[in-house]
Write a protein that holds these residues in place. Structure first.
Motif, short mmCIF file in Angstrom:
data_model
loop_
_atom_site.label_atom_id
_atom_site.label_comp_id
_atom_site.label_asym_id
_atom_site.label_seq_id
_atom_site.Cartn_x
_atom_site.Cartn_y
_atom_site.Cartn_z
N LEU A 92 0.86 -1.18 0.00
CA LEU A 92 0.00 0.00 0.00
C LEU A 92 0.90 1.23 0.00
CD1 LEU A 92 -2.80 1.39 0.35
CD2 LEU A 92 -2.42 1.23 2.81
N ILE A 93 0.74 2.07 -1.01
CA ILE A 93 1.56 3.27 -1.12
C ILE A 93 0.66 4.49 -1.26
CG2 ILE A 93 3.38 4.46 -2.39
CD1 ILE A 93 4.24 1.74 -3.47
N PRO A 94 0.60 5.33 -0.21
CA PRO A 94 -0.16 6.58 -0.35
C PRO A 94 0.75 7.70 -0.86
CG PRO A 94 0.42 6.19 1.95
CD PRO A 94 1.00 5.05 1.16
N PHE A 95 0.21 8.52 -1.75
CA PHE A 95 0.91 9.71 -2.24
C PHE A 95 0.06 10.91 -1.85
CE2 PHE A 95 2.82 6.57 -5.08
CZ PHE A 95 4.15 6.92 -4.99
N GLU A 96 0.67 11.81 -1.11
CA GLU A 96 -0.04 13.00 -0.65
C GLU A 96 -0.35 13.91 -1.83
OE1 GLU A 96 2.23 14.83 2.48
OE2 GLU A 96 2.56 12.90 3.44
N PRO A 97 -1.38 14.75 -1.68
CA PRO A 97 -1.70 15.70 -2.76
C PRO A 97 -0.49 16.57 -3.06
CG PRO A 97 -3.39 15.75 -1.05
CD PRO A 97 -2.27 14.89 -0.54
N GLN A 98 -0.30 16.87 -4.33
CA GLN A 98 0.81 17.71 -4.75
C GLN A 98 0.28 18.96 -5.43
OE1 GLN A 98 3.67 15.62 -7.13
NE2 GLN A 98 3.50 13.77 -5.91
N ALA A 99 0.97 20.05 -5.20
CA ALA A 99 0.62 21.31 -5.86
C ALA A 99 1.30 21.33 -7.22
CB ALA A 99 1.05 22.48 -5.01
N THR A 100 0.92 20.38 -8.07
CA THR A 100 1.51 20.29 -9.40
C THR A 100 0.41 20.35 -10.44
OG1 THR A 100 1.37 17.89 -9.52
CG2 THR A 100 3.38 18.80 -8.57
N SER A 101 0.78 20.52 -11.65
CA SER A 101 -0.20 20.54 -12.73
C SER A 101 -0.03 19.30 -13.60
CB SER A 101 -0.04 21.82 -13.55
OG SER A 101 1.28 21.90 -14.04
N PHE A 102 -0.02 18.13 -12.95
CA PHE A 102 0.13 16.88 -13.67
C PHE A 102 -1.11 16.02 -13.56
CE2 PHE A 102 4.63 17.85 -12.74
CZ PHE A 102 5.15 17.76 -14.02
N ASP A 103 -1.43 15.33 -14.64
CA ASP A 103 -2.45 14.29 -14.65
C ASP A 103 -1.71 12.97 -14.75
OD1 ASP A 103 -4.34 16.28 -14.79
OD2 ASP A 103 -5.36 15.48 -16.54
N GLN A 104 -2.37 11.91 -14.31
CA GLN A 104 -1.76 10.59 -14.33
C GLN A 104 -2.78 9.57 -14.84
OE1 GLN A 104 1.03 9.07 -11.16
NE2 GLN A 104 -0.87 8.19 -10.45
N LEU A 105 -2.29 8.67 -15.69
CA LEU A 105 -3.07 7.52 -16.13
C LEU A 105 -2.41 6.28 -15.54
CD1 LEU A 105 -3.50 8.33 -19.92
CD2 LEU A 105 -5.26 8.48 -18.17
N VAL A 106 -3.21 5.37 -15.01
CA VAL A 106 -2.71 4.09 -14.50
C VAL A 106 -3.41 2.99 -15.29
CG1 VAL A 106 -2.57 2.57 -12.50
CG2 VAL A 106 -2.30 5.04 -12.20
N TRP A 107 -2.60 2.16 -15.96
CA TRP A 107 -3.12 1.09 -16.83
C TRP A 107 -2.62 -0.24 -16.29
CZ3 TRP A 107 -0.90 -0.04 -22.31
CH2 TRP A 107 -1.71 -0.96 -22.98
N LEU A 108 -3.53 -1.01 -15.69
CA LEU A 108 -3.17 -2.29 -15.08
C LEU A 108 -2.98 -3.37 -16.14
CD1 LEU A 108 -2.73 -3.89 -12.44
CD2 LEU A 108 -5.19 -4.40 -12.46
N GLN A 109 -1.83 -4.04 -16.09
CA GLN A 109 -1.52 -5.11 -17.03
C GLN A 109 -1.82 -6.48 -16.45
OE1 GLN A 109 -0.25 -4.44 -20.37
NE2 GLN A 109 -1.31 -2.65 -19.55
N SER A 110 -1.45 -6.70 -15.17
CA SER A 110 -1.69 -8.00 -14.55
C SER A 110 -1.78 -7.83 -13.04
CB SER A 110 -0.58 -9.00 -14.92
OG SER A 110 0.67 -8.55 -14.45
#
Length: 193
Positions: free
Chosen positions: A123-141
């Protein structure tokens, strides 16, 4: 080739220090912007501490860059081709997750493609960031549950989830085997959601 020794700590520390210097930030200013203590930043920059993925994400956010930018090698000649054997690998010392930087250097952080293998139960939590990035997560397996700002999204192989990095994001592998997925990071569209 995977680097898990002091060499990767020195490279990351040097990269963070160089970025901080380029931005004319003091350690105190980066500490305030990232929420990481001055002492910890100093230890990381000297290569005396193995930073976790969470800590590196906070530093990247404080610098206003993507996590991949911290891992980017400074190469005299950027190639449009990133061969698998030459793609940098890094293992998080806290969770054991394996991160491969797939993007060629010519992408210059405009688009970052990363391959991740998350161990069972991690389990890895990432705190909110003051950035202007979007992220896509594509599960393979494997199994992956993404939680974005408190909303859980159980993913099955082939599923792809879009999110902005200005909210708490948690990666969780509830399965009994590793989860393998790709993450693509790109500058956010300036369109309200």
């Amino acid at each position: 080739m995977e680097s898990t020794d002091a060499a990767i700590d020195m490279e990351l520390g040097g990269r963070i220090k160089a970025l901080r210097s380029q931005m004319h930030l003091t350690i105190d200013q980066l500490a305030a912007a990232s929420g990481v203590s001055r002492a910890m930043i100093s230890r990381i920059e000297r290569g005396e501490s193995s930073a976790t993925a969470q800590l590196l994400a906070r530093l990247a956010g404080g610098l206003g860059v993507s996590l991949s930018t911290l891992f980017a090698a400074v190469a005299p000649v950027a190639s449009p081709l990133a061969r698998r054997a030459e793609q940098p690998l890094w293992r998080d010392p806290a969770t054991g997750y394996l991160r491969r930087s797939v993007s060629p250097a010519t992408a210059n952080g405009i688009l970052d493609l990363v391959e991740v293998e998350l161990p069972a139960g991690a389990l890895i939590p990432f705190e909110p960031q003051a950035t202007s990035f979007d992220q896509l997560v594509w599960l393979q397996s494997g199994s992956l549950t993404m939680t974005v700002d408190g909303e859980a999204f159980p993913l099955q192989p082939g599923d792809c989830l879009h999110m902005r990095l200005d909210k708490l994001v948690m990666f969780h592998n509830p399965g009994d085997g590793p989860a393998r997925y790709f993450v693509m990071l790109c500058p956010s569209r300036q369109v309200p959601r």
